[in-house]
Design a protein around this motif. Sequence first.
Motif, PDB file in Angstrom:
ATOM      1  N   LEU A 211      79.879  94.057   9.465  1.00  0.00           N
ATOM      2  CA  LEU A 211      78.520  93.784   9.008  1.00  0.00           C
ATOM      3  C   LEU A 211      77.771  93.021  10.093  1.00  0.00           C
ATOM      4  CD1 LEU A 211      78.496  92.663   5.247  1.00  0.00           C
ATOM      5  CD2 LEU A 211      76.985  94.336   6.309  1.00  0.00           C
ATOM      6  N   SER A 212      76.608  93.533  10.447  1.00  0.00           N
ATOM      7  CA  SER A 212      75.788  92.882  11.455  1.00  0.00           C
ATOM      8  C   SER A 212      74.327  93.051  11.092  1.00  0.00           C
ATOM      9  CB  SER A 212      76.069  93.489  12.845  1.00  0.00           C
ATOM     10  OG  SER A 212      75.244  92.900  13.832  1.00  0.00           O
ATOM     11  N   HIS A 213      73.641  91.932  10.874  1.00  0.00           N
ATOM     12  CA  HIS A 213      72.217  91.946  10.519  1.00  0.00           C
ATOM     13  C   HIS A 213      71.944  92.855   9.311  1.00  0.00           C
ATOM     14  CE1 HIS A 213      71.451  89.714  14.185  1.00  0.00           C
ATOM     15  NE2 HIS A 213      72.087  90.642  14.872  1.00  0.00           N
ATOM     16  N   GLY A 214      72.854  92.820   8.356  1.00  0.00           N
ATOM     17  CA  GLY A 214      72.671  93.560   7.114  1.00  0.00           C
ATOM     18  C   GLY A 214      73.125  94.992   7.147  1.00  0.00           C
ATOM     19  N   HIS A 215      73.594  95.470   8.305  1.00  0.00           N
ATOM     20  CA  HIS A 215      74.002  96.873   8.447  1.00  0.00           C
ATOM     21  C   HIS A 215      75.506  96.976   8.671  1.00  0.00           C
ATOM     22  CE1 HIS A 215      69.831  98.291   8.758  1.00  0.00           C
ATOM     23  NE2 HIS A 215      69.617  97.225   9.513  1.00  0.00           N
ATOM     24  N   LEU A 216      76.096  98.058   8.177  1.00  0.00           N
ATOM     25  CA  LEU A 216      77.520  98.315   8.364  1.00  0.00           C
ATOM     26  C   LEU A 216      77.752  99.201   9.572  1.00  0.00           C
ATOM     27  CD1 LEU A 216      79.277  99.023   4.934  1.00  0.00           C
ATOM     28  CD2 LEU A 216      79.758  97.177   6.531  1.00  0.00           C
ATOM     29  N   LEU A 217      78.690  98.791  10.416  1.00  0.00           N
ATOM     30  CA  LEU A 217      79.027  99.553  11.601  1.00  0.00           C
ATOM     31  C   LEU A 217      80.533  99.808  11.611  1.00  0.00           C
ATOM     32  CD1 LEU A 217      77.056  97.319  14.137  1.00  0.00           C
ATOM     33  CD2 LEU A 217      76.228  99.413  13.042  1.00  0.00           C
ATOM     34  N   GLU A 218      80.927 101.004  12.033  1.00  0.00           N
ATOM     35  CA  GLU A 218      82.353 101.288  12.191  1.00  0.00           C
ATOM     36  C   GLU A 218      82.889 100.450  13.336  1.00  0.00           C
ATOM     37  OE1 GLU A 218      85.560 103.356  10.498  1.00  0.00           O
ATOM     38  OE2 GLU A 218      83.489 103.873  10.041  1.00  0.00           O
ATOM     39  N   ALA A 219      84.021  99.815  13.132  1.00  0.00           N
ATOM     40  CA  ALA A 219      84.606  98.956  14.175  1.00  0.00           C
ATOM     41  C   ALA A 219      85.986  99.454  14.509  1.00  0.00           C
ATOM     42  CB  ALA A 219      84.654  97.496  13.695  1.00  0.00           C
ATOM     43  N   PRO A 220      86.316  99.543  15.805  1.00  0.00           N
ATOM     44  CA  PRO A 220      87.675  99.981  16.178  1.00  0.00           C
ATOM     45  C   PRO A 220      88.705  98.930  15.790  1.00  0.00           C
ATOM     46  CG  PRO A 220      86.472  99.224  18.117  1.00  0.00           C
ATOM     47  CD  PRO A 220      85.495  99.228  16.987  1.00  0.00           C
ATOM     48  N   LEU A 221      89.871  99.391  15.371  1.00  0.00           N
ATOM     49  CA  LEU A 221      90.974  98.466  15.041  1.00  0.00           C
ATOM     50  C   LEU A 221      91.753  98.128  16.311  1.00  0.00           C
ATOM     51  CD1 LEU A 221      92.207 100.064  11.707  1.00  0.00           C
ATOM     52  CD2 LEU A 221      91.085  97.856  11.971  1.00  0.00           C
TER      53      LEU A 221
END
Length: 221
Positions: A211-221
């Motif tokens: 979560l960044s600035h209210g938005h969801l982003l796919e993050a690498p594991l």
Amino acid sequence: MLELHQVHKTYATPQGPLRVLDNVSLRLAAGQSLALMGESGSGKSTLLHLAAGLDLPDQGIITLEGQNVASLPEPTRAKLRREQLGLVFQQFHLVPSLTVIDNLRLQARLAKRDDAEWSDYLIERLGLKGLEKRYPEQLSGGQQQRLAIGRALAPRPPLLLADEPTGNLDETTAGEVLELLLSLVHETQCALLIVTHSPQVAAPLDRCLRLSHGHLLEAPL
């Protein structure tokens, strides 16, 4: 299992409206594990509370097992939480007047799924054998968090929501508790959503979103 579709959430602050979640969508399938990461104040806990029906979105749809959570009255949402969700928080939220075994079986009894054999197995797996008649204040922090995890899993819920479940523990204890949590989740085949700021907690899970600035982003594991 769990779906958020175009969810918005804004809070009033002295500085004006603060949009915590902005058009957030996610899907969590049965048996899948998902880590939700982000900085403090990014809205991670807000999203978890919305998923549990503890708070309601300003806009958007949240469905749990096909039911629109936001459209349900609070008594029905409470029933849904009892029967479909396991909840684990950074604070253990154990009942101080109940013994270890009664704390463990509390959620299962509320959900009318109390199983003495399963509870005995959990006590063994949680490393609490012989401590059943103690009270929470007589346990270490790691023991209390393991007990909180056991309580959440005692009814065998299809979905477990965990908010910084190792945040109050030292590094070694946190690793042990996380390993136990993931092992029991695998045994019960429930879906898992963990809110965390720790890459070490997120790494073993199937997916990671940030979560960044209210938005969801796919993050690498």
